[in-house]
Design a protein around this motif. Structure first.
Motif, PDB file in Angstrom:
ATOM      1  N   LEU A   1       0.869  -1.174   0.000  1.00  0.00           N
ATOM      2  CA  LEU A   1       0.000   0.000   0.000  1.00  0.00           C
ATOM      3  C   LEU A   1       0.905   1.221   0.000  1.00  0.00           C
ATOM      4  O   LEU A   1       1.761   1.366   0.868  1.00  0.00           O
ATOM      5  CB  LEU A   1      -0.889   0.005   1.252  1.00  0.00           C
ATOM      6  N   ALA A   2       0.741   2.080  -1.003  1.00  0.00           N
ATOM      7  CA  ALA A   2       1.574   3.279  -1.110  1.00  0.00           C
ATOM      8  C   ALA A   2       0.695   4.515  -1.167  1.00  0.00           C
ATOM      9  O   ALA A   2      -0.419   4.476  -1.693  1.00  0.00           O
ATOM     10  CB  ALA A   2       2.461   3.200  -2.353  1.00  0.00           C
ATOM     11  N   SER A   3       1.183   5.625  -0.614  1.00  0.00           N
ATOM     12  CA  SER A   3       0.503   6.915  -0.769  1.00  0.00           C
ATOM     13  C   SER A   3       1.451   7.850  -1.493  1.00  0.00           C
ATOM     14  O   SER A   3       2.624   7.968  -1.132  1.00  0.00           O
ATOM     15  CB  SER A   3       0.099   7.503   0.583  1.00  0.00           C
ATOM     16  N   SER A   4       0.943   8.475  -2.559  1.00  0.00           N
ATOM     17  CA  SER A   4       1.804   9.304  -3.400  1.00  0.00           C
ATOM     18  C   SER A   4       0.958  10.272  -4.205  1.00  0.00           C
ATOM     19  O   SER A   4      -0.156   9.951  -4.615  1.00  0.00           O
ATOM     20  CB  SER A   4       2.618   8.417  -4.350  1.00  0.00           C
ATOM     21  N   ARG A   5       1.496  11.458  -4.453  1.00  0.00           N
ATOM     22  CA  ARG A   5       0.804  12.399  -5.328  1.00  0.00           C
ATOM     23  C   ARG A   5       0.959  11.999  -6.793  1.00  0.00           C
ATOM     24  O   ARG A   5       0.258  12.528  -7.653  1.00  0.00           O
ATOM     25  CB  ARG A   5       1.348  13.814  -5.113  1.00  0.00           C
ATOM     26  N   GLU A   6       1.888  11.087  -7.055  1.00  0.00           N
ATOM     27  CA  GLU A   6       2.137  10.635  -8.421  1.00  0.00           C
ATOM     28  C   GLU A   6       2.084   9.116  -8.458  1.00  0.00           C
ATOM     29  O   GLU A   6       2.452   8.448  -7.484  1.00  0.00           O
ATOM     30  CB  GLU A   6       3.514  11.126  -8.888  1.00  0.00           C
ATOM     31  N   LEU A   7       1.648   8.561  -9.570  1.00  0.00           N
ATOM     32  CA  LEU A   7       1.567   7.112  -9.701  1.00  0.00           C
ATOM     33  C   LEU A   7       2.959   6.482  -9.700  1.00  0.00           C
ATOM     34  O   LEU A   7       3.937   7.087 -10.138  1.00  0.00           O
ATOM     35  CB  LEU A   7       0.852   6.746 -11.011  1.00  0.00           C
ATOM     36  N   LEU A   8       3.046   5.221  -9.233  1.00  0.00           N
ATOM     37  CA  LEU A   8       4.316   4.505  -9.254  1.00  0.00           C
ATOM     38  C   LEU A   8       4.630   3.960 -10.636  1.00  0.00           C
ATOM     39  O   LEU A   8       5.784   3.735 -10.980  1.00  0.00           O
ATOM     40  CB  LEU A   8       4.289   3.346  -8.254  1.00  0.00           C
ATOM     41  N   ARG A   9       3.596   3.726 -11.428  1.00  0.00           N
ATOM     42  CA  ARG A   9       3.724   3.166 -12.786  1.00  0.00           C
ATOM     43  C   ARG A   9       4.454   1.822 -12.762  1.00  0.00           C
ATOM     44  O   ARG A   9       5.430   1.595 -13.474  1.00  0.00           O
ATOM     45  CB  ARG A   9       4.451   4.139 -13.710  1.00  0.00           C
ATOM     46  N   VAL A  10       3.966   0.927 -11.928  1.00  0.00           N
ATOM     47  CA  VAL A  10       4.502  -0.425 -11.789  1.00  0.00           C
ATOM     48  C   VAL A  10       3.473  -1.401 -12.348  1.00  0.00           C
ATOM     49  O   VAL A  10       2.268  -1.216 -12.130  1.00  0.00           O
ATOM     50  CB  VAL A  10       4.791  -0.739 -10.301  1.00  0.00           C
ATOM     51  N   PRO A  11       3.911  -2.431 -13.072  1.00  0.00           N
ATOM     52  CA  PRO A  11       2.929  -3.415 -13.579  1.00  0.00           C
ATOM     53  C   PRO A  11       2.074  -3.977 -12.442  1.00  0.00           C
ATOM     54  O   PRO A  11       2.585  -4.339 -11.382  1.00  0.00           O
ATOM     55  CB  PRO A  11       3.828  -4.500 -14.187  1.00  0.00           C
ATOM     56  N   GLY A  12       0.767  -4.037 -12.676  1.00  0.00           N
ATOM     57  CA  GLY A  12      -0.145  -4.552 -11.670  1.00  0.00           C
ATOM     58  C   GLY A  12      -0.618  -3.527 -10.667  1.00  0.00           C
ATOM     59  O   GLY A  12      -1.415  -3.852  -9.774  1.00  0.00           O
ATOM     60  N   GLU A  13      -0.170  -2.266 -10.808  1.00  0.00           N
ATOM     61  CA  GLU A  13      -0.568  -1.228  -9.855  1.00  0.00           C
ATOM     62  C   GLU A  13      -2.044  -0.876 -10.028  1.00  0.00           C
ATOM     63  O   GLU A  13      -2.526  -0.661 -11.138  1.00  0.00           O
ATOM     64  CB  GLU A  13       0.274   0.028 -10.085  1.00  0.00           C
ATOM     65  N   SER A  14      -2.770  -0.822  -8.917  1.00  0.00           N
ATOM     66  CA  SER A  14      -4.125  -0.290  -8.896  1.00  0.00           C
ATOM     67  C   SER A  14      -4.079   1.076  -8.231  1.00  0.00           C
ATOM     68  O   SER A  14      -3.361   1.266  -7.247  1.00  0.00           O
ATOM     69  CB  SER A  14      -5.079  -1.212  -8.125  1.00  0.00           C
ATOM     70  N   VAL A  15      -4.847   2.005  -8.768  1.00  0.00           N
ATOM     71  CA  VAL A  15      -4.809   3.381  -8.270  1.00  0.00           C
ATOM     72  C   VAL A  15      -6.157   3.749  -7.672  1.00  0.00           C
ATOM     73  O   VAL A  15      -7.201   3.487  -8.278  1.00  0.00           O
ATOM     74  CB  VAL A  15      -4.448   4.358  -9.405  1.00  0.00           C
ATOM     75  N   TYR A  16      -6.135   4.338  -6.499  1.00  0.00           N
ATOM     76  CA  TYR A  16      -7.354   4.862  -5.877  1.00  0.00           C
ATOM     77  C   TYR A  16      -7.135   6.352  -5.652  1.00  0.00           C
ATOM     78  O   TYR A  16      -6.257   6.753  -4.882  1.00  0.00           O
ATOM     79  CB  TYR A  16      -7.654   4.170  -4.558  1.00  0.00           C
ATOM     80  N   VAL A  17      -7.911   7.163  -6.357  1.00  0.00           N
ATOM     81  CA  VAL A  17      -7.803   8.620  -6.215  1.00  0.00           C
ATOM     82  C   VAL A  17      -8.614   9.039  -4.995  1.00  0.00           C
ATOM     83  O   VAL A  17      -9.839   8.894  -4.970  1.00  0.00           O
ATOM     84  CB  VAL A  17      -8.317   9.335  -7.473  1.00  0.00           C
ATOM     85  N   VAL A  18      -7.934   9.540  -3.991  1.00  0.00           N
ATOM     86  CA  VAL A  18      -8.608   9.951  -2.755  1.00  0.00           C
ATOM     87  C   VAL A  18      -9.387  11.237  -3.025  1.00  0.00           C
ATOM     88  O   VAL A  18      -8.795  12.252  -3.406  1.00  0.00           O
ATOM     89  CB  VAL A  18      -7.598  10.181  -1.623  1.00  0.00           C
ATOM     90  N   PRO A  19     -10.695  11.215  -2.857  1.00  0.00           N
ATOM     91  CA  PRO A  19     -11.492  12.413  -3.146  1.00  0.00           C
ATOM     92  C   PRO A  19     -11.470  13.384  -1.979  1.00  0.00           C
ATOM     93  O   PRO A  19     -11.088  13.037  -0.852  1.00  0.00           O
ATOM     94  CB  PRO A  19     -12.896  11.844  -3.360  1.00  0.00           C
ATOM     95  N   ALA A  20     -11.896  14.605  -2.250  1.00  0.00           N
ATOM     96  CA  ALA A  20     -12.113  15.555  -1.168  1.00  0.00           C
ATOM     97  C   ALA A  20     -13.320  15.108  -0.345  1.00  0.00           C
ATOM     98  O   ALA A  20     -14.062  14.203  -0.736  1.00  0.00           O
ATOM     99  CB  ALA A  20     -12.336  16.953  -1.744  1.00  0.00           C
ATOM    100  N   LEU A  21     -13.515  15.715   0.791  1.00  0.00           N
ATOM    101  CA  LEU A  21     -14.638  15.357   1.653  1.00  0.00           C
ATOM    102  C   LEU A  21     -15.953  15.827   1.042  1.00  0.00           C
ATOM    103  O   LEU A  21     -16.005  16.825   0.319  1.00  0.00           O
ATOM    104  CB  LEU A  21     -14.457  15.977   3.037  1.00  0.00           C
ATOM    105  N   ALA A  22     -17.020  15.103   1.369  1.00  0.00           N
ATOM    106  CA  ALA A  22     -18.341  15.416   0.824  1.00  0.00           C
ATOM    107  C   ALA A  22     -18.789  16.797   1.280  1.00  0.00           C
ATOM    108  O   ALA A  22     -18.705  17.147   2.457  1.00  0.00           O
ATOM    109  CB  ALA A  22     -19.351  14.363   1.260  1.00  0.00           C
ATOM    110  N   LEU A  23     -19.271  17.587   0.308  1.00  0.00           N
ATOM    111  CA  LEU A  23     -19.743  18.938   0.580  1.00  0.00           C
ATOM    112  C   LEU A  23     -21.261  18.947   0.761  1.00  0.00           C
ATOM    113  O   LEU A  23     -21.947  18.076   0.233  1.00  0.00           O
ATOM    114  CB  LEU A  23     -19.379  19.871  -0.582  1.00  0.00           C
ATOM    115  N   PRO A  24     -21.782  19.944   1.459  1.00  0.00           N
ATOM    116  CA  PRO A  24     -23.241  20.067   1.585  1.00  0.00           C
ATOM    117  C   PRO A  24     -23.818  20.733   0.338  1.00  0.00           C
ATOM    118  O   PRO A  24     -23.439  21.845  -0.002  1.00  0.00           O
ATOM    119  CB  PRO A  24     -23.401  20.972   2.807  1.00  0.00           C
ATOM    120  N   TYR A  25     -24.719  20.039  -0.348  1.00  0.00           N
ATOM    121  CA  TYR A  25     -25.282  20.588  -1.577  1.00  0.00           C
ATOM    122  C   TYR A  25     -26.648  21.239  -1.368  1.00  0.00           C
ATOM    123  O   TYR A  25     -27.129  21.946  -2.233  1.00  0.00           O
ATOM    124  CB  TYR A  25     -25.365  19.498  -2.645  1.00  0.00           C
ATOM    125  N   ASP A  26     -27.271  21.005  -0.248  1.00  0.00           N
ATOM    126  CA  ASP A  26     -28.516  21.706   0.057  1.00  0.00           C
ATOM    127  C   ASP A  26     -28.614  21.872   1.569  1.00  0.00           C
ATOM    128  O   ASP A  26     -27.809  21.335   2.333  1.00  0.00           O
ATOM    129  CB  ASP A  26     -29.739  20.968  -0.508  1.00  0.00           C
TER     130      ASP A  26
END
Length: 826
Positions: A220-245
């Protein structure tokens, strides 16, 4: 001397084979010192390769070989220092249940062996990584190992840092990766590598090797840039949920984080959640930014904080003293990422800050290359550099309707904009940006009527913030040509989308700018000037500024005639006919629309002819000639359907539905008006929506369904008021007065009639002929139900009330007397 363990077992096998240490060393290809160290227990972690050499030299049988290996493993385990554990969170993780569930499934169920959590600085990657490590601690039999790399500056120090975390201290750096792999072996281990953006290449190489050597290892790695390694899966951490109404304010994760952090600072913001929502929306849900903003509540009110953030993110600093410098301010977090860019990436990063609300690849290529029509090479370069910035989490990619669109978070864009200004490139980038959007607007014009109307309206909707920025630049720099072309090219879009006031302001400022320029400098701009005059007249007409509209349209008419532009002339005549129609001069309106039709016919312009038929039908039914109006509007509808003109179809349906309503055919009227409402809503055509609701409200009132009628008419009034259409607002007020009279609300009906009368007096537009019978009947009924003094008081109150106050909605049944603001007392 040891008699048990690996050393004792090795000595026994050597003696049984009749070998000395020197002889065994020679047969195994090892040093005598190595054999001695193993037998005496000075070396208790032999490599797998060493074990094979020894077993082969001793000619051990299968069981003996297995026992020797198992004994070595037990001794190794007993001697192995513990792996570094993940830190314990200092506070609760807020709003990450969805993210934890998704990432826990990927690693916990072994769907991937390498998962990289990525995202921009400050989005909370490390915090999520720590929480995920804790959640997965029982899923890996042999534990997890935490490798923090935030303080590692030299790529050469990455492998030793990983080795130290797994409990391996070796002086032989040349084989350090192999040593780590042997250390992990076949164990079920989770290796967690945090903050590796600045050494991503080295981390990628090490991870690739370890995954090959260690079959049961997960990373498990945390990085602002992808590792670009074969078999790598990427999960883009989203910002926190905002109030829409309003209903989501307190349940929003972003709001909860701010409240928790502000409360920890000794300031309880629970009574100001609406202002908290304003803050977190501005910060786009970025956790670090929210925490830094909450820290400022020790010296600022939340209202002050929200106002300050509207102009600058400079106050987002003052984080924890124990945090790294890049976590103590948003500026530091972004600067750290910026410093890792190549010179070419930095230049593009700065240039892209000129976009507001996102951009496309074509737009980026134009700004980057400075060419109005970038070629394949320029587009390829733009794609490559855009991809690099996306991989480094400095821009986001959103895919909709088959098109990729790119965005910068507002706080990142502000940083990039500062870099653009510092490099002295801001003016040139803004010029390129404006020229791209001028070209887009001019291309869109020909598509805003016809089968592609919806697609192009949506495209301009997406670019509205960029169009505003381009318009602001052209006016600020007094670029007359650009201002006229952009404002003139946008008037039809502003009409269709209901941006009447904003479009009028653009056009008037562009025309004022043009009027200040000497005539010799206006060479070649006559067509753009005429189009801008036409647009200004049209939008003024839509806001019922009839005198200003007539002045602008008459000027446009003269300009188009000077240019010998028959199509432009025909369109201006059509708009002048609209002004005459709303002022009640139906004879002039019909004459102008006939002139327009003749010109369009001479040009063979089927669309223009269809619109002339539609307007002639409109005039006919407004003056009470329903049969002629129906004939002309049906002809227009059929033509619009052939042409695929959505706006035209909506208008023909509105006219035909209105004619059916006044003819007493309520079922037919409802069918036609519901169809026009659905089409207008689908197109985002606000005037069509407002008209459809207006006429549907009358249908329901004629049926006696006054509650439903009030709902529809209130919605219509709100739309017309927001658009600035006072002519139709007056008609809707009069219809609401009819409903009020039918419900026994005489004083409120008088109030509404007075309000409508005041509006008509201001704009100089009488009650349309077709509406006069209902209007007269309502006034007579109201006057009969009230004494003269009560009627005059309510009528006068309505005339004195601002339209905005009157249009706030039909009052509750308990209301019976209007107050001085136009509200009814309860």
């Amino acid at each position: 001397m040891q008699g048990t363990g690996f050393g004792g077992l090795l000595r026994r096998h050597r003696r049984e084979a009749g070998l000395s240490q020197e002889a065994l060393a020679e047969l195994a290809g090892l040093s005598v010192d190595a054999i001695a160290a193993l037998e005496r227990g000075r070396r208790r972690a032999p490599r797998a390769h060493t074990l094979r050499l020894l077993a082969d030299a001793l000619r051990l049988s299968g069981p003996d070989r297995a026992k020797l290996t198992a004994t070595a493993r037990r001794d190794t385990e007993a001697a192995r220092p513990p792996m570094r554990q993940a830190p314990v969170p200092t506070n609760e993780v807020i709003g990450r249940a969805t993210e934890l569930a998704a990432t826990k499934r990927l690693l916990g169920e072994h769907l991937t062996r390498l998962l990289t959590l990525t995202g921009p600085g400050g989005v909370g990657k490390t915090r999520l990584t720590i929480a995920l490590a804790a959640a997965l601690s029982d899923r890996f039999d042999d534990g997890l190992c935490w490798v923090p790399l935030a303080t590692i500056a030299d790529p050469a120090a990455v492998t030793p840092a990983i080795a130290a975390s797994v409990g391996l201290h070796s002086a032989e750096n040349s084989r350090l990766v192999e040593d780590i792999a042997e250390r992990i072996g076949r164990r079920h281990v989770l290796l967690v590598i945090d903050n590796c953006s600045h050494v991503v290449a080295t981390v990628g190489q090490v991870c690739n090797a370890l995954l090959e050597y260690c079959p049961n290892l997960s990373i498990l790695a945390s990085s602002r840039e992808l590792l670009r390694v074969p078999g790598e899966s990427v999960y883009v951490v989203p910002a926190l949920a905002l109030p829409y109404d309003e209903d989501q304010l307190e349940s929003s994760a972003a709001v909860q984080l701010f409240v928790e952090r502000a409360t920890a600072r000794g300031y309880d913001p629970t009574g100001q959640i609406d202002h908290v929502a304003r803050v977190v929306r501005r910060l786009e849900g970025m956790p670090l930014a929210i925490e830094l903003a909450a820290a400022r509540t020790n010296v600022m009110t939340i209202e002050e904080l929200a106002s300050e953030l509207e102009t600058s993110f400079g106050i987002l600093s003052g984080g924890s003293r124990t945090a790294s410098p890049r976590q103590q301010s948003m500026y530091g977090a972004i600067e750290w990422s910026h410093d890792l860019l190549t010179p070419a990436e930095r230049e593009v990063f700065a240039q892209l800050s000129v976009f507001v609300g996102g951009w496309t690849l074509s737009a980026a290529a134009t700004v980057m290359s400075g060419q109005d029509s970038p070629g394949p090479l320029e587009r390829a370069e733009a794609l490559d550099l855009t991809g690099r910035l996306a991989d480094k989490s400095l821009i986001r990619v959103i895919r909709r309707s088959g098109v990729a669109r790119y965005y910068m978070l507002a706080v990142i864009r502000e940083f990039a904009s500062d870099r653009l200004a510092a490099a002295g490139m801001a003016d040139e980038a803004a010029r390129r940006h404006a020229h791209f959007y001028i070209s887009l607007v001019e291309e869109a014009e020909s598509h805003l009527r016809g089968a592609d109307q919806g697609e192009w309206l949506e495209r301009l909707d997406r670019e509205l913030d960029n169009l505003r920025a381009a318009m602001a630049w052209s006016l600020r720099t007094r670029s007359v040509s650009e201002a006229l072309r952009l404002a003139g090219g946008l008037w039809l879009f502003c009409y269709l989308r209901g941006h009447y006031a904003e479009g009028s302001q653009w056009l008037e400022r562009a025309l004022t700018l043009a009027d200040s320029v000497p005539g010799s400098d206006m060479a070649g701009l006559a067509p753009a000037y005429a189009k801008a005059s036409l647009g200004a007249g049209m939008l003024a007409f839509l806001q019922c500024e009839y005198d200003a509209a007539t002045e602008r349209l008459q000027r446009a008419l003269a300009q188009y005639r000077d240019l010998d532009d028959a199509a432009g002339t025909a369109l201006v005549l059509q708009r002048l006919g609209g002004v005459a129609r709303e002022r009640g001069d139906y004879e002039s309106a019909e004459d102008l629309h006939c002139q327009s039709f003749d010109l369009y016919e001479s040009l063979g312009d089927r669309s223009g002819m269809a619109w002339a038929h539609n307007h002639l039908g409109f005039v006919a039914w407004l003056r009470g000639d329903l049969e002629l109006g129906a004939r002309r509007c049906r002809q227009a509808r059929d033509s619009f359907k052939e042409l695929g003109d959505g706006e035209g179809i909506a208008w023909a349906l509105i006219s035909l539905g209105t004619i059916a309503q006044y003819s007493g055919e309520l079922v037919e009227a409802e069918d036609l008006l519901q169809e026009s409402l659905a089409l207008s809503q689908r197109l985002g055509y606000r005037e069509g929506v407002a008209w459809s609701l207006n006429q549907l409200g009358i249908v329901e009132r004629r049926r006696g369904l006054t509650e439903r009628a009030v709902h529809l008419l209130d919605e219509s009034l709100a739309e017309h008021r927001d658009l600035g259409d006072r002519w139709r607002s007056a008609s809707v007020l009069e219809e609401l007065a009819t409903v009020a009279q039918q419900r026994g609300r005489g004083e409120y009906a008088a109030f509404l009639l007075g309000a409508a009368d005041a509006v008509r007096e201001v704009i100089g537009a009488p009650v349309p002929e077709v509406e006069k019978p209902d209007h007269t009947a309502t006034r007579q009924a109201v006057e009969q139900s009230l004494d003269h003094r009560a009627f005059r008081a309510a009528w006068s109150a309505g005339r004195a009330a601002p339209l905005a106050a009157v249009a706030d909605g039909y009052p509750p049944p308990s209301a019976d007397q209007p107050d001085r603001t136009g509200r009814l007392s309860t």
